[in-house]
Motif scaffolding. Structure first.
Motif, PDB file in Angstrom:
ATOM      1  N   LEU A  81     137.329  42.658 -11.607  1.00  0.00           N
ATOM      2  CA  LEU A  81     136.130  42.882 -10.799  1.00  0.00           C
ATOM      3  C   LEU A  81     134.919  42.234 -11.456  1.00  0.00           C
ATOM      4  N   ALA A  82     134.787  42.410 -12.772  1.00  0.00           N
ATOM      5  CA  ALA A  82     133.657  41.838 -13.504  1.00  0.00           C
ATOM      6  C   ALA A  82     133.702  40.312 -13.482  1.00  0.00           C
ATOM      7  N   ILE A  83     134.878  39.747 -13.707  1.00  0.00           N
ATOM      8  CA  ILE A  83     135.033  38.285 -13.704  1.00  0.00           C
ATOM      9  C   ILE A  83     134.706  37.718 -12.324  1.00  0.00           C
ATOM     10  N   THR A  84     135.210  38.387 -11.278  1.00  0.00           N
ATOM     11  CA  THR A  84     134.969  37.932  -9.904  1.00  0.00           C
ATOM     12  C   THR A  84     133.486  37.993  -9.564  1.00  0.00           C
ATOM     13  N   GLY A  85     132.824  39.058 -10.012  1.00  0.00           N
ATOM     14  CA  GLY A  85     131.389  39.202  -9.767  1.00  0.00           C
ATOM     15  C   GLY A  85     130.605  38.065 -10.394  1.00  0.00           C
ATOM     16  N   THR A  86     130.913  37.740 -11.636  1.00  0.00           N
ATOM     17  CA  THR A  86     130.224  36.653 -12.341  1.00  0.00           C
ATOM     18  C   THR A  86     130.456  35.314 -11.647  1.00  0.00           C
ATOM     19  N   MET A 148     124.034  37.342   0.442  1.00  0.00           N
ATOM     20  CA  MET A 148     123.676  37.229  -0.975  1.00  0.00           C
ATOM     21  C   MET A 148     123.470  38.601  -1.600  1.00  0.00           C
ATOM     22  N   ALA A 149     122.985  39.549  -0.805  1.00  0.00           N
ATOM     23  CA  ALA A 149     122.745  40.902  -1.323  1.00  0.00           C
ATOM     24  C   ALA A 149     124.047  41.538  -1.804  1.00  0.00           C
ATOM     25  N   VAL A 150     125.137  41.284  -1.087  1.00  0.00           N
ATOM     26  CA  VAL A 150     126.445  41.839  -1.473  1.00  0.00           C
ATOM     27  C   VAL A 150     126.915  41.223  -2.785  1.00  0.00           C
ATOM     28  N   VAL A 151     126.723  39.916  -2.915  1.00  0.00           N
ATOM     29  CA  VAL A 151     127.129  39.211  -4.140  1.00  0.00           C
ATOM     30  C   VAL A 151     126.322  39.721  -5.339  1.00  0.00           C
ATOM     31  N   THR A 152     125.025  39.977  -5.132  1.00  0.00           N
ATOM     32  CA  THR A 152     124.170  40.482  -6.215  1.00  0.00           C
ATOM     33  C   THR A 152     124.597  41.884  -6.640  1.00  0.00           C
ATOM     34  N   VAL A 153     124.942  42.708  -5.673  1.00  0.00           N
ATOM     35  CA  VAL A 153     125.423  44.066  -5.991  1.00  0.00           C
ATOM     36  C   VAL A 153     126.728  43.989  -6.778  1.00  0.00           C
ATOM     37  N   LEU A 154     127.584  43.054  -6.391  1.00  0.00           N
ATOM     38  CA  LEU A 154     128.860  42.872  -7.099  1.00  0.00           C
ATOM     39  C   LEU A 154     128.613  42.476  -8.552  1.00  0.00           C
ATOM     40  N   GLN A 155     127.648  41.587  -8.764  1.00  0.00           N
ATOM     41  CA  GLN A 155     127.306  41.185 -10.131  1.00  0.00           C
ATOM     42  C   GLN A 155     126.708  42.361 -10.910  1.00  0.00           C
ATOM     43  N   ALA A 156     125.877  43.154 -10.234  1.00  0.00           N
ATOM     44  CA  ALA A 156     125.260  44.319 -10.892  1.00  0.00           C
ATOM     45  C   ALA A 156     126.311  45.355 -11.289  1.00  0.00           C
ATOM     46  N   SER A 157     127.428  45.364 -10.540  1.00  0.00           N
ATOM     47  CA  SER A 157     128.497  46.326 -10.852  1.00  0.00           C
ATOM     48  C   SER A 157     129.319  45.891 -12.060  1.00  0.00           C
ATOM     49  N   ASN A 158     129.054  44.682 -12.564  1.00  0.00           N
ATOM     50  CA  ASN A 158     129.798  44.165 -13.703  1.00  0.00           C
ATOM     51  C   ASN A 158     129.704  45.059 -14.931  1.00  0.00           C
ATOM     52  N   MET A 159     128.476  45.527 -15.203  1.00  0.00           N
ATOM     53  CA  MET A 159     128.276  46.310 -16.427  1.00  0.00           C
ATOM     54  C   MET A 159     129.105  47.593 -16.441  1.00  0.00           C
TER      55      MET A 159
END
Length: 245
Positions: A81-86, A148-159
């Motif tokens: 999930l983290a890799i995909t988000g990045t 883009m908002a969904v992609v940003t949330v996905l990246q924010a979920s990385n941590m």
């Protein structure tokens, strides 16, 4: 002619026109901003090259043992999930490939590990279904249909994904009393790569979210690396006997 060929080779892959002039025309080899850019680009290339094989030792270790003992499927999913988000966040923001390219190769190797875990649990069909579903979701995320908002949330979920991923693996190691088929080479390379990415993400993207993600990733990868050192000489079979005695 040679000078023009060198310029085409280095610009814009490793440096800007301005930095090329500073280094090769004005011989200002200590131009700090350009040095930072060059070091960042070179680090990015080294990380990407390393990512081509960073998880191969883990894959080969599983195949050789014909077992995924000690590896947590939940941890691998969260890491994926983290890799995909990045990867999706970087592509959506048009960041240079040198700042995120390893995510592509880590993704391919991580889904292979996830499949192998299911396969050696006797759930090959479930592993195959996982691959199909993941690739379908990835295609959707990379398409214009995803805001883009969904992609940003996905990246924010990385941590939180990285933290929980490493906590699950760390808890599994502690509970087992060993690190099972976890590859030391893979863990230490991931730790080194995440440390280097802190610098390159700040230098090449200026994105605070990306940099903070790699800081968290470095700390979490460091925990697993410390466990590997702690359990270095522990043999899984002996650890089991000790647990049940």
């Amino acid at each position: 002619m040679a000078e023009e060929a060198m310029r085409r080779l280095l610009v814009p892959f490793l440096m800007s026109e301005f930095c090329y002039d500073e280094f090769f025309l004005h011989f200002n080899l200590l131009h700090v901003p350009c040095l930072k850019i060059l070091i960042s680009k070179l680090l990015g290339i080294v990380i990407i090259i390393g990512s081509l094989m960073v998880k191969l030792p883990q894959i080969f270790k599983i195949l050789r043992a014909q077992s995924a003992e000690g590896l947590s499927f939940s941890s691998v999913l969260l890491e994926l999930l983290a890799i995909t988000g990045t990867m999706t966040y970087s592509i959506a923001n048009s960041f240079p490939f040198s700042s995120w390219g390893e995510a592509l190769f880590l993704m391919l190797q991580t889904i292979t590990i996830a499949f192998l875990i299911q396969h050696y649990l006797g759930q090959t069909l479930r592993g195959t279904l996982f691959l199909v579903v993941y690739l379908a979701l990835l295609s959707l995320l990379l398409s214009p249909l995803t805001p883009m908002a969904v992609v940003t949330v996905l990246q924010a979920s990385n941590m939180p994904a990285v933290i929980f991923s490493r906590l699950i693996q760390a808890a599994s190691n502690y509970q087992n009393g060993h690190t099972g088929q976890l590859s030391a080479i893979t863990v230490f390379l991931l730790f080194a790569g995440s440390l280097a990415r802190i610098f390159t993400s700040v230098q090449e993207t200026g994105d605070v979210l990306m940099a903070l993600t790699y800081v968290v990733s470095s700390v979490c990868n460091g925990v697993i690396a410390c466990q590997l050192l702690y359990y270095w000489n522990v043999i899984p079979s002996k650890a089991k006997k000790k647990k049940y005695n």
